[in-house]
Scaffold this motif. Structure first.
Motif, mmCIF file in Angstrom:
data_model
loop_
_atom_site.group_PDB
_atom_site.id
_atom_site.type_symbol
_atom_site.label_atom_id
_atom_site.label_comp_id
_atom_site.label_asym_id
_atom_site.label_seq_id
_atom_site.Cartn_x
_atom_site.Cartn_y
_atom_site.Cartn_z
ATOM 1 N N SER A 1 0.977 -1.075 -0.051
ATOM 2 C CA SER A 1 0.018 0.022 0.275
ATOM 3 C C SER A 1 0.896 1.248 -0.089
ATOM 4 N N PHE A 2 1.530 1.347 -0.978
ATOM 5 C CA PHE A 2 2.500 2.534 -1.354
ATOM 6 C C PHE A 2 2.573 2.839 -2.859
ATOM 7 N N PRO A 3 3.028 4.036 -3.076
ATOM 8 C CA PRO A 3 2.921 4.561 -4.567
ATOM 9 C C PRO A 3 3.818 3.713 -5.266
ATOM 10 N N THR B 1 5.589 6.494 1.969
ATOM 11 C CA THR B 1 4.435 7.505 2.692
ATOM 12 C C THR B 1 4.311 7.056 4.137
ATOM 13 N N LYS B 2 3.447 7.456 4.791
ATOM 14 C CA LYS B 2 3.247 7.221 6.348
ATOM 15 C C LYS B 2 4.343 7.343 7.219
ATOM 16 N N ASN C 1 -2.252 -2.007 -4.973
ATOM 17 C CA ASN C 1 -2.224 -1.206 -4.009
ATOM 18 C C ASN C 1 -3.475 -1.340 -3.161
ATOM 19 N N ASP C 2 -3.576 -1.056 -2.089
ATOM 20 C CA ASP C 2 -4.802 -1.506 -1.023
ATOM 21 C C ASP C 2 -6.259 -0.725 -1.750
ATOM 22 N N THR C 3 -5.993 0.351 -2.430
ATOM 23 C CA THR C 3 -7.019 0.939 -2.998
ATOM 24 C C THR C 3 -7.667 0.132 -3.988
ATOM 25 N N ILE D 1 -9.298 4.204 0.581
ATOM 26 C CA ILE D 1 -8.828 3.923 1.828
ATOM 27 C C ILE D 1 -8.828 5.097 2.693
ATOM 28 N N GLY E 1 -3.595 5.615 6.358
ATOM 29 C CA GLY E 1 -3.112 6.475 5.056
ATOM 30 C C GLY E 1 -4.470 6.866 4.223
ATOM 31 N N ASN F 1 -5.805 7.290 0.123
ATOM 32 C CA ASN F 1 -5.511 7.267 -1.326
ATOM 33 C C ASN F 1 -7.090 6.812 -2.215
ATOM 34 N N GLN G 1 2.208 14.735 -0.061
ATOM 35 C CA GLN G 1 1.139 14.061 0.327
ATOM 36 C C GLN G 1 0.240 15.024 1.148
ATOM 37 N N GLU H 1 -3.272 13.634 1.970
ATOM 38 C CA GLU H 1 -3.207 12.969 3.126
ATOM 39 C C GLU H 1 -2.969 13.525 4.377
HETATM 40 C C1 BGC Z 1 -0.031 5.286 0.124
HETATM 41 C C2 BGC Z 1 -0.934 4.617 -0.617
HETATM 42 C C3 BGC Z 1 -2.073 3.797 -0.026
HETATM 43 C C4 BGC Z 1 -2.652 4.730 1.136
HETATM 44 C C5 BGC Z 1 -3.769 3.900 2.040
HETATM 45 C C6 BGC Z 1 -0.870 6.054 1.403
HETATM 46 O O1 BGC Z 1 0.139 6.628 2.233
HETATM 47 O O2 BGC Z 1 0.742 6.209 -0.250
HETATM 48 O O3 BGC Z 1 -0.463 3.840 -1.741
HETATM 49 O O4 BGC Z 1 -2.984 3.489 -0.814
HETATM 50 O O5 BGC Z 1 -1.537 5.261 1.887
HETATM 51 O O6 BGC Z 1 -3.237 2.921 2.901
#
Ligand code: BGC
Length: 428
Positions: free
Chosen positions: A132-134, A149-150, A185-187, A206, A210, A212, A258, A261
């Motif tokens: 779950s990251f870019p 991220t996060k 990705n989780d989305t 989501i 995070g 996204n 971000q 976010e």
């Molecule tokens: C990430 C996304 C992810 C989202 C939810 C963000 O920080 O960059 O890829 O989908 O968090 O987990």
């Protein structure tokens, strides 16, 4: 407090302006022009609902790593047979796999050991991986991490193909026969899991630690056919910032990145509330001691929930919580200030998430000719009092009677079930 309120309150006009800016950033991104939204291909489209088989699913989101054994039965039916979850940062302080002192090998060895434990008990070696990251994907199984991220800092992962890192770690664990069939990705997982059962699902989002969103693009710039695109909408930046947002951003690991976010997600909401309260307490020091709000990131969404959930006249639950955790008594007026700060920050979060969904709808169906389902997973949407209602109210205010065409649903386990669906598609 009135000043604070004014800075956090978004008018319906502002929300529509943000939505339009979001749609135009999508257009620019799709055309390959400069945009704060990334247009990351998933190489997947909507599932048919008939995908079937047994799959391992790995869900790596940044707080925990979860491994599941999922059976897809087709016709939208599935069962989670097993699930194992472990924190990436030990609450007792024994290990921290997401801090600056760790590297890719340690992190992926830990993940692989979890997969190995579940794999031993199951009967499949086919795995779907939700990361779950870019990530830039060049096909369904190759995903290169663009940037963490996060606030994660583990070294040696940015710029690397995470499937290769996982493969090598699985081999080190002696379970090299496990094969990754898809990385998502989780989305995307959320969209897939919802679309497996619910028609017209075209947005997956989501709202948790995070934030996204992904959507089903009818004409992918890559293939000219429908494809789910991960927008990494957390990076959207055409937004009105308050001084608190600016301070939070300046003090974050990656200033300037971000932005959405940082205004929406659970990783940051508590900190925004703390910054507001630290500021307000300077003026109301007699009732709200500023020493309570000195420590960065000392408030999280669990605390916000307590503040938001208390509907009593005298805010008795907040009083009890303050007494048990912070060992203080604060008068009713101070408790009201705390609740109000939490409400302002949380409501704005839901409104901004909804504005981004509106932006996508404006882009994919400007005349609103079709029904749409928005699938959302994450602790804010599921648990934060008033959050889901605020999203719905924002959509209704902006769309009027057309809002009845938009269905918003909670999709739990999207990351796990979605990974299994993606693996089933990858297997084909
Ligand atoms: C990430 C996304 C992810 C989202 C939810 C963000 O920080 O960059 O890829 O989908 O968090 O987990």
């Amino acid at each position: 407090m009135q000043k604070v309120k004014n800075t956090f309150t978004l008018t319906p006009e502002q929300i529509v302006t943000i939505a339009r800016a979001f749609a135009s950033e999508m257009t620019q991104g799709l055309l390959g022009q400069k945009s704060s939204l990334k247009i990351l291909p998933s190489f997947l489209t909507r599932p048919t609902g008939n995908e079937s088989g047994h799959f391992l699913a790995l869900d790596f989101g940044g707080t925990n790593v979860r491994t599941l054994f999922v059976s897809l039965a087709g016709q939208g039916k599935y069962r989670i047979e097993k699930s194992l979850s472990a924190p990436l940062k030990d609450p007792a302080g024994k290990y921290d796999l997401i801090g600056g002192g760790t590297d890719a090998e340690a992190l992926f060895d830990f993940i692989a050991s979890q997969v190995n434990t579940v794999a031993k008990e199951g009967s499949t070696s086919h795995l779907g991986h939700t990361f779950s990251f870019p990530c830039e994907q060049i096909d369904l199984t190759t995903a290169v991490l663009l940037n963490w991220t996060k606030e994660i800092k583990t070294s040696g992962v940015e710029g690397k193909n995470v499937t290769a890192l996982l493969d090598r770690a699985l081999a080190r664990q002696g379970c090299g026969t496990i094969t990754c069939r898809a990385v998502i990705n989780d989305t995307v997982g959320t969209l897939l899991a919802a679309a497996y059962q619910t028609p017209h699902t075209d947005i997956g989002s989501i709202c948790g630690t995070g934030h996204n969103t992904c959507y089903l693009e009818p004409v992918s710039p890559l293939t000219g056919r429908p494809m789910i695109i991960n927008l990494e909408s957390g990076n959207f930046d055409k937004l009105p910032l308050t001084p608190y947002d600016e301070t939070l951003d300046r003090q974050s690991k990656k200033p300037g990145q971000q932005q959405l976010e940082k205004m929406v997600s659970g990783r940051y909401l508590g900190e925004l509330v703390r910054l507001v309260l630290a500021d307000v307490s300077e003026r109301f020091a007699d009732i709200l001691p500023s020493c309570l709000f000195v420590e960065p990131y000392s408030l999280d969404t669990k605390e916000l929930s307590v503040l938001l959930a208390d509907e009593t006249q005298d805010l008795a639950a907040i009083e009890a919580w303050l007494a048990s955790t912070l060992k203080v008594y604060l008068p009713l007026e101070a408790r009201r200030l705390m609740k109000e700060a939490a409400t302002l920050v949380t409501t704005r979060s839901a409104q901004l998430a909804a504005a981004s969904y509106l932006g996508i709808l404006f882009k994919i169906d400007p005349e609103f000719t079709q029904p749409h389902t928005i699938a959302i997973d994450g602790s804010l949407y599921e648990k934060l009092p008033g959050y889901a209602a605020a999203i719905r109210a924002t959509l209704t205010a902006a769309l009027g009677s057309k809002a009845s065409l938009v269905n918003v649903i909670l999709t739990k386990d999207g990351s796990g079930v979605g990974a299994a669906i993606a693996a089933a598609i990858g297997e084909k």
